[in-house]
Design a protein around this motif. Structure first.
Motif, short mmCIF file in Angstrom:
data_model
loop_
_atom_site.label_atom_id
_atom_site.label_comp_id
_atom_site.label_asym_id
_atom_site.label_seq_id
_atom_site.Cartn_x
_atom_site.Cartn_y
_atom_site.Cartn_z
N VAL A 264 -9.32 2.38 37.29
CA VAL A 264 -8.69 2.83 38.52
C VAL A 264 -9.31 4.14 38.98
O VAL A 264 -9.57 5.04 38.18
N VAL B 266 -0.10 2.81 38.10
CA VAL B 266 -1.32 3.12 37.37
C VAL B 266 -1.82 4.49 37.81
O VAL B 266 -1.46 4.98 38.87
N VAL C 94 -10.15 -0.30 42.55
CA VAL C 94 -10.72 -0.77 41.29
C VAL C 94 -12.18 -0.35 41.29
O VAL C 94 -12.99 -0.83 42.08
N VAL D 118 -2.83 -5.96 38.30
CA VAL D 118 -2.57 -5.50 39.65
C VAL D 118 -3.10 -6.52 40.64
O VAL D 118 -3.87 -7.42 40.27
N PRO E 162 -5.37 -3.96 29.50
CA PRO E 162 -5.46 -3.92 30.97
C PRO E 162 -4.12 -4.24 31.63
O PRO E 162 -3.37 -5.10 31.16
N ILE E 163 -3.86 -3.53 32.70
CA ILE E 163 -2.62 -3.73 33.46
C ILE E 163 -2.93 -4.61 34.66
O ILE E 163 -3.91 -4.39 35.37
N ILE F 92 -6.27 -1.59 45.59
CA ILE F 92 -5.07 -2.11 44.94
C ILE F 92 -3.92 -2.05 45.94
O ILE F 92 -3.60 -0.98 46.48
N VAL G 46 -7.60 -1.92 34.50
CA VAL G 46 -6.72 -2.89 35.14
C VAL G 46 -7.41 -4.25 35.18
O VAL G 46 -8.64 -4.36 35.09
N GLU G 47 -6.58 -5.26 35.28
CA GLU G 47 -7.06 -6.63 35.48
C GLU G 47 -6.58 -7.06 36.86
O GLU G 47 -5.38 -7.31 37.06
N SER H 257 -13.73 -1.84 35.95
CA SER H 257 -12.31 -2.15 36.22
C SER H 257 -11.39 -0.97 35.94
O SER H 257 -10.22 -1.15 35.58
#
Length: 414
Positions: free
Chosen positions: A365, A399, A359, A62, A59-60, A392, A405-406, A363
């Motif tokens: 995108v 992304v 989100v 943001v 997870p990326i 976001i 994503v986290e 989770s």
């Protein structure tokens, strides 16, 4: 000293080689072992899909905000300018020499106040002559009436004599010559009556002609005094003393600035949202904000721009708003549900469409197309999102749709 540029060139070449020819290995190194496993299990998946799969495994981070839709007044926004409520060039209707001192521009004048006075010349004498002719014509009417009454009496007498001659001729007591003479006298009396009537009509026509001449002379004298048609400001000096004022010559320009109009042009796609009497406001280039109401909406579009003219009346009692100032106009329209977000949150997708990255479920995108309703200093109002959305606001440009994503959440006001 020449060694450093050479080393720099070699280093740059090596970096470019790795970035171009060893791109997949570089991405795998950056994402770690999970990316390598994802790349192995992906088989013939394109490089973009491999990146997404690897990103889902890692997870990326943001930053997002939980935004809730609010009902706002969805104003019609226009670019326009201020315009004087009235503006007129006061011009002369006759030719004469200016005999009054000039009034200087910028002065406030009341309705009916003298602007220019012209020299009368021989106009007073012309009026006196016309008045004398009127009096003379009026004296002819009684004379003509008396002549008509006299002619009528002669006609009555002639008819009586004719009747008597006819009766006597029937009994044999009068000759045919006498009858013919009485009949000729009747015809002559009738002609006299017609002549008297014509004379009376001519006398009455003479009165009307004299009255018209007097009215024309009086009107010509009235034209020597040029007055303000309404209360307002002089935009130009009045005509100079001693100058020759020609018919149609400019005496002064008067403008009325209270109330003042805001004039803009509504696109044909928005004209259905504007109504007469709708509240409206504007922000002038000076930063001043004013309020008013729509007083006019054109029924015909401009043939070139296909827009419709709209006018808004604004009070300007201190005359501080000038004619021709640029203004941003906001006309009240039906409300709409919208989200208030930082302008920096807006982004574009691969097709160049404006939207936001949110989100979504699990989770992941998701890209949502939005419409910009209003742009303010503190943020933007947009529509197109659901009533509640996790938008976001930091990292949205790093992304893509489907990436895991986290999100770290913050308050909308931060």
């Amino acid at each position: 000293m020449r060694l450093i540029p050479a080393l720099t060139a070699i280093l740059v070449t090596a970096v470019l080689y790795i970035a171009v020819f060893e791109r997949e290995a570089l991405i795998a190194f950056a994402l770690g072992d999970n990316a390598a496993e994802a790349q192995e299990t992906a088989g013939d998946e394109p490089p973009e899909g491999q990146v997404v799969a690897a990103a889902r495994a890692n997870p990326i981070g943001v930053v997002a905000v939980r935004s809730v839709a609010q009902e706002i007044d969805s104003a019609v926004v226009l670019r326009g300018q201020t315009q004087a409520d009235r503006q007129v060039e006061v011009r002369s209707e006759t030719t004469a020499i200016v005999s009054s001192e000039p009034l200087r521009k910028g002065r406030f004048v009341e309705a009916g106040e003298l602007l220019c006075r012209l020299d009368p010349g021989t106009r007073d004498a012309s009026l006196a002559e016309a008045t004398a002719r009127l009096a003379e014509a009026e004296t002819r009417v009684p004379e003509s009436q008396a002549q008509l009454q006299e002619a009528m009496a002669r006609l009555i007498e002639a008819r009586i004599n004719d009747n008597a001659a006819v009766k006597l001729s029937a009994d044999g007591f009068a000759s045919e010559t006498r009858v013919a003479a009485t009949q000729a006298a009747v015809r002559a009396a009738e002609a006299g009556v017609e002549s008297a009537r014509s004379g009376l009509e001519a006398a009455r026509s003479g009165i009307q002609s004299a009255q018209a001449a007097v009215a024309a002379a009086e009107k010509e004298i009235d034209r020597l005094t040029i007055k303000a048609p309404f209360a307002g400001l002089l935009e130009s000096d009045t005509a100079e003393l001693g100058s020759l004022m020609q018919a149609g010559g400019l005496c002064a320009t008067v403008i009325q600035l209270n109330p003042i109009k805001l004039v803009g042009y509504v696109p044909e796609t928005e004209v259905g949202r504007v109504e007469i009497g709708a509240p409206a406001g504007a922000r002038l280039v000076t930063g001043r904000e004013v309020q008013g109401r729509v007083t006019f909406l054109s029924r015909a579009a401009d043939p070139t721009t296909r827009t419709f003219q709209v006018e808004i009346a604004v009070q300007n009692e201190d005359l501080s708003i000038r004619d021709g100032q640029t203004a941003d106009i906001f006309i009240s329209a039906d409300g709409a549900m919208a989200h208030f977000l930082p302008q920096s949150a807006l982004t574009l997708n691969g097709e160049g469409e404006l939207g936001l990255r949110v989100v979504g479920d699990n989770s992941l995108v998701r890209f949502v197309n939005v419409e910009l309703l209003r742009d303010t200093v503190d943020g933007v109002w947009v529509s197109g999102l659901p009533d509640e959305a996790d938008v976001i606001v930091v990292g949205q440009d790093f992304v893509v749709e489907g990436v895991l994503v986290e999100a770290t959440y913050r308050e909308t006001t931060e």
